[in-house]
Scaffold this motif. Structure first.
Motif, PDB file in Angstrom:
ATOM      1  N   LEU A 394      59.832 -21.793  32.721  1.00  0.00           N
ATOM      2  CA  LEU A 394      58.987 -20.609  32.539  1.00  0.00           C
ATOM      3  C   LEU A 394      57.710 -20.708  33.392  1.00  0.00           C
ATOM      4  N   ALA A 395      57.115 -21.907  33.433  1.00  0.00           N
ATOM      5  CA  ALA A 395      55.866 -22.077  34.189  1.00  0.00           C
ATOM      6  C   ALA A 395      56.097 -21.986  35.685  1.00  0.00           C
ATOM      7  N   THR A 396      57.276 -22.382  36.140  1.00  0.00           N
ATOM      8  CA  THR A 396      57.545 -22.375  37.587  1.00  0.00           C
ATOM      9  C   THR A 396      58.030 -21.010  38.062  1.00  0.00           C
ATOM     10  N   VAL A 397      58.961 -20.405  37.327  1.00  0.00           N
ATOM     11  CA  VAL A 397      59.506 -19.100  37.735  1.00  0.00           C
ATOM     12  C   VAL A 397      58.500 -17.983  37.468  1.00  0.00           C
ATOM     13  N   ARG A 398      57.778 -18.083  36.376  1.00  0.00           N
ATOM     14  CA  ARG A 398      56.789 -17.079  35.976  1.00  0.00           C
ATOM     15  C   ARG A 398      57.388 -15.666  35.963  1.00  0.00           C
ATOM     16  N   PRO A 399      58.407 -15.441  35.137  1.00  0.00           N
ATOM     17  CA  PRO A 399      59.034 -14.110  35.085  1.00  0.00           C
ATOM     18  C   PRO A 399      58.132 -13.096  34.395  1.00  0.00           C
ATOM     19  N   ASP A 400      58.363 -11.821  34.704  1.00  0.00           N
ATOM     20  CA  ASP A 400      57.685 -10.741  33.979  1.00  0.00           C
ATOM     21  C   ASP A 400      58.340 -10.498  32.630  1.00  0.00           C
ATOM     22  N   THR A 401      59.663 -10.736  32.573  1.00  0.00           N
ATOM     23  CA  THR A 401      60.461 -10.400  31.394  1.00  0.00           C
ATOM     24  C   THR A 401      61.335 -11.584  31.007  1.00  0.00           C
ATOM     25  N   VAL A 402      61.386 -11.864  29.710  1.00  0.00           N
ATOM     26  CA  VAL A 402      62.250 -12.922  29.179  1.00  0.00           C
ATOM     27  C   VAL A 402      63.183 -12.299  28.147  1.00  0.00           C
ATOM     28  N   VAL A 403      64.477 -12.599  28.276  1.00  0.00           N
ATOM     29  CA  VAL A 403      65.482 -12.092  27.333  1.00  0.00           C
ATOM     30  C   VAL A 403      66.163 -13.282  26.678  1.00  0.00           C
ATOM     31  N   CYS A 404      66.048 -13.367  25.358  1.00  0.00           N
ATOM     32  CA  CYS A 404      66.677 -14.449  24.602  1.00  0.00           C
ATOM     33  C   CYS A 404      68.057 -13.992  24.133  1.00  0.00           C
ATOM     34  N   LEU A 405      69.069 -14.745  24.476  1.00  0.00           N
ATOM     35  CA  LEU A 405      70.446 -14.421  24.093  1.00  0.00           C
ATOM     36  C   LEU A 405      70.840 -15.294  22.904  1.00  0.00           C
ATOM     37  N   GLY A 406      70.738 -14.753  21.708  1.00  0.00           N
ATOM     38  CA  GLY A 406      71.122 -15.492  20.520  1.00  0.00           C
ATOM     39  C   GLY A 406      69.945 -16.085  19.771  1.00  0.00           C
ATOM     40  N   ALA A 407      70.220 -16.515  18.521  1.00  0.00           N
ATOM     41  CA  ALA A 407      69.160 -16.977  17.630  1.00  0.00           C
ATOM     42  C   ALA A 407      68.532 -18.282  18.094  1.00  0.00           C
ATOM     43  N   THR A 408      69.313 -19.198  18.668  1.00  0.00           N
ATOM     44  CA  THR A 408      68.752 -20.474  19.101  1.00  0.00           C
ATOM     45  C   THR A 408      67.731 -20.271  20.210  1.00  0.00           C
ATOM     46  N   ALA A 409      68.078 -19.443  21.187  1.00  0.00           N
ATOM     47  CA  ALA A 409      67.134 -19.157  22.270  1.00  0.00           C
ATOM     48  C   ALA A 409      65.894 -18.454  21.729  1.00  0.00           C
ATOM     49  N   ALA A 410      66.088 -17.524  20.788  1.00  0.00           N
ATOM     50  CA  ALA A 410      64.942 -16.804  20.226  1.00  0.00           C
ATOM     51  C   ALA A 410      63.999 -17.749  19.497  1.00  0.00           C
ATOM     52  N   SER A 411      64.551 -18.724  18.764  1.00  0.00           N
ATOM     53  CA  SER A 411      63.690 -19.676  18.050  1.00  0.00           C
ATOM     54  C   SER A 411      62.936 -20.566  19.033  1.00  0.00           C
ATOM     55  N   ALA A 412      63.549 -20.856  20.186  1.00  0.00           N
ATOM     56  CA  ALA A 412      62.879 -21.681  21.190  1.00  0.00           C
ATOM     57  C   ALA A 412      61.691 -20.955  21.810  1.00  0.00           C
ATOM     58  N   VAL A 413      61.772 -19.628  21.898  1.00  0.00           N
ATOM     59  CA  VAL A 413      60.710 -18.840  22.536  1.00  0.00           C
ATOM     60  C   VAL A 413      59.713 -18.303  21.520  1.00  0.00           C
ATOM     61  N   PHE A 414      60.214 -17.763  20.399  1.00  0.00           N
ATOM     62  CA  PHE A 414      59.340 -17.095  19.426  1.00  0.00           C
ATOM     63  C   PHE A 414      58.971 -17.962  18.231  1.00  0.00           C
ATOM     64  N   GLY A 415      59.659 -19.103  18.041  1.00  0.00           N
ATOM     65  CA  GLY A 415      59.387 -19.946  16.881  1.00  0.00           C
ATOM     66  C   GLY A 415      60.483 -19.826  15.836  1.00  0.00           C
ATOM     67  N   ASN A 416      60.521 -20.800  14.923  1.00  0.00           N
ATOM     68  CA  ASN A 416      61.598 -20.864  13.935  1.00  0.00           C
ATOM     69  C   ASN A 416      61.575 -19.726  12.924  1.00  0.00           C
ATOM     70  N   ALA A 417      60.436 -19.058  12.768  1.00  0.00           N
ATOM     71  CA  ALA A 417      60.350 -17.968  11.783  1.00  0.00           C
ATOM     72  C   ALA A 417      60.975 -16.671  12.294  1.00  0.00           C
ATOM     73  N   PHE A 418      61.323 -16.613  13.561  1.00  0.00           N
ATOM     74  CA  PHE A 418      61.874 -15.388  14.150  1.00  0.00           C
ATOM     75  C   PHE A 418      63.249 -15.093  13.564  1.00  0.00           C
ATOM     76  N   LYS A 419      63.464 -13.851  13.126  1.00  0.00           N
ATOM     77  CA  LYS A 419      64.738 -13.418  12.553  1.00  0.00           C
ATOM     78  C   LYS A 419      65.420 -12.459  13.520  1.00  0.00           C
ATOM     79  N   LEU A 420      66.484 -12.914  14.152  1.00  0.00           N
ATOM     80  CA  LEU A 420      67.157 -12.093  15.154  1.00  0.00           C
ATOM     81  C   LEU A 420      67.705 -10.808  14.558  1.00  0.00           C
TER      82      LEU A 420
END
Length: 476
Positions: A394-420
């Motif tokens: 994330l720090a190297t690519v510096r995207p404008d938009t991030v899309v999380c595919l699935g609950a595991t990816a979402a928890s990695a980006v938004f935290g464990n409390a995120f409910k997909l």
């Protein structure tokens, strides 16, 4: 009465061809005599005619094919008739017959299959290759199986010893591996295999030294390594003396004065940190990730699977973890889920080549089931261990938009409390101003029942269309 014959008797293809011909002719089990069965001496009835096209379109449960392939290797002369009776009943309406564990035919077939599987296990464990001549990398083994299992087991040895030339001889059949293909031939006799080789003394010395008398259980040992196999095992010559001396060796071990360790186990290497990686280079980070030992997932799979895409990509897609195909190729999203994602990208107007694709976890977590590696969801600890690498991307690519595919990816980006299930498709702004949202993983779409799969796919495409819209409204 109609008669037929399977040649060779352990061949699934040969038996299946005869069974299909019998089904096509409408021959019930009680009117079909299988030459090789117990009643073969009667030699009554007309031969079953060939029917090359018989059985086309016939569908039986995969569990039956697996059962039949094992049962056919058994020496029971009634096995062909037993399998045909099961097949007849399945085709005539008892589709769930194999689920009835108390059915006499099912019980009989399962018992035969279990004996074949046990014999297969023993062959894998107790085959010992011996070098033909000193200096020549060619080996021969002699084995006496209880059943017709050589064709069934040979692929295992071809995979295990792919880099050497070898042959296995049995009383009824032989197989040779030349490094590229298996070649089957007639059986042999024990004298055809070397009695010993030049490396045997080294093996016997090693075996004698690793033999642990404190854990000796003669009853269990003979159960797992029956004495009928001892004649093919070079180490068997040592067993009588090792068993006889076990008691005195245990006493000596107990009375021996404790000794200081002769070596120190080196401390585990410190895990790399983001500061140790060149922030300007994904290649440098990828090289360090290939040596990552931050969690136990590094050991079972083939390799670390790093992200893929332009270093200045505007959108980053983050999945859960690599799958079997990704682990073998070293590239993300190249398996069945990746193919579905490519299709969804096309329908949503997203250019995969312009996006950066990666996973929250960089190693494939799986459970081995026979020859198949089944996906197993990574734990939270695995996600935390890999978070340093995701942050680096994330720090190297510096995207404008991030899309999380699935609950595991979402928890990695938004935290464990995120409910997909509650937040799917909703846009959020991360601390650095990056727009981020979560949707389902394409593998989830593939797991849906056929009736619901198209609707699930359309939902994924709808979320990706929102990504396209977001990107068009926020120039870099």
């Amino acid at each position: 009465m109609v008669r037929t014959q399977v040649e060779p008797g352990w061949s699934l293809d040969a038996w299946r061809g005869r069974a299909r011909a019998a089904l096509a002719a409408g021959v019930p089990p009680e009117d079909l005599q299988w030459d090789g069965d117990a009643q073969q001496g009667l030699a009554l009835g007309a031969p079953l005619p060939d029917a090359p096209e018989a059985g086309t379109g016939l569908v039986v449960p995969g569990r039956f094919i697996e059962l039949a392939s094992a049962v056919l290797c058994h020496r029971d002369p009634n096995r062909h008739g037993l399998l045909y009776r099961l097949l007849w009943r399945i085709v005539k309406g008892e589709r769930r017959l194999l689920e009835r564990a108390t059915d006499p035919d099912v019980v009989a077939a399962s018992a035969l299959a279990a004996e074949v599987r046990r014999d297969t296990h023993k062959m894998k464990a107790f085959v010992r290759f011996r070098q033909i001549r000193e200096g020549e990398e060619a080996y021969v083994a002699w084995f006496e199986p209880d059943h017709w299992i050589l064709d069934r087991v040979a692929p295992f040895f071809a995979k295990r010893f792919a880099g050497m030339r070898w042959a296995i001889l049995t009383p009824y059949r032989s197989v040779r591996w030349d490094g590229a293909a298996l070649d089957f031939g007639p059986g042999g006799v024990r004298a055809d295999a070397p009695a010993e080789d030049a490396r045997e003394d080294l093996w016997l010395t090693y075996y004698a030294n690793i033999f642990n008398p404190a854990r000796l259980n003669p009853t269990m040992m003979r159960q797992e390594m029956p004495q009928k196999y001892w004649k093919g095992l070079p180490e068997a010559a040592l067993l009588p003396s090792l068993l006889r001396e076990a008691g005195s060796r245990v006493r000596d071990m107990a009375e021996r004065e404790a000794q200081q360790p002769r070596r120190k186990i080196p401390a585990r290497a410190a895990a790399p940190t983001p500061a140790s990686v060149d922030l300007g280079s994904l290649a440098a980070a990828r090289a360090q990730a290939a040596e990552c030992r931050r969690c136990p997932l590094w050991e079972p799979p083939t390799q670390t699977v790093w992200g893929e895409g332009p270093q200045d990509a505007r959108v980053m897609f983050i999945g859960e973890q690599p799958g079997d195909a990704e682990d073998l190729t070293g590239r993300p999203f190249v398996g069945p889920a990746g193919a579905l994602l490519d299709r969804a990208f096309t329908d949503a107007g997203i250019d995969r080549a312009a996006a950066y694709l990666t996973n929250a976890v960089k190693h494939f977590r799986f459970e081995q089931r026979g020859k198949v590696r089944l996906h197993k969801r990574p734990d939270a600890g695995h996600v935390r261990a890999c978070h340093v690498w995701l942050q680096q991307e994330l720090a190297t690519v510096r995207p404008d938009t991030v899309v999380c595919l699935g609950a595991t990816a979402a928890s990695a980006v938004f935290g464990n409390a995120f409910k997909l299930t509650q937040e799917r498709g909703r846009w959020h702004t991360l601390g650095d101003g990056v727009r981020a949202m979560a949707t389902v993983h394409p593998a989830w779409v593939l797991r849906q029942p056929p009736a619901a799969r198209e609707s699930a796919y359309r939902g994924l495409v709808a979320d990706l269309l929102a990504v396209s819209s977001e990107r068009s409204e926020s120039p870099r």
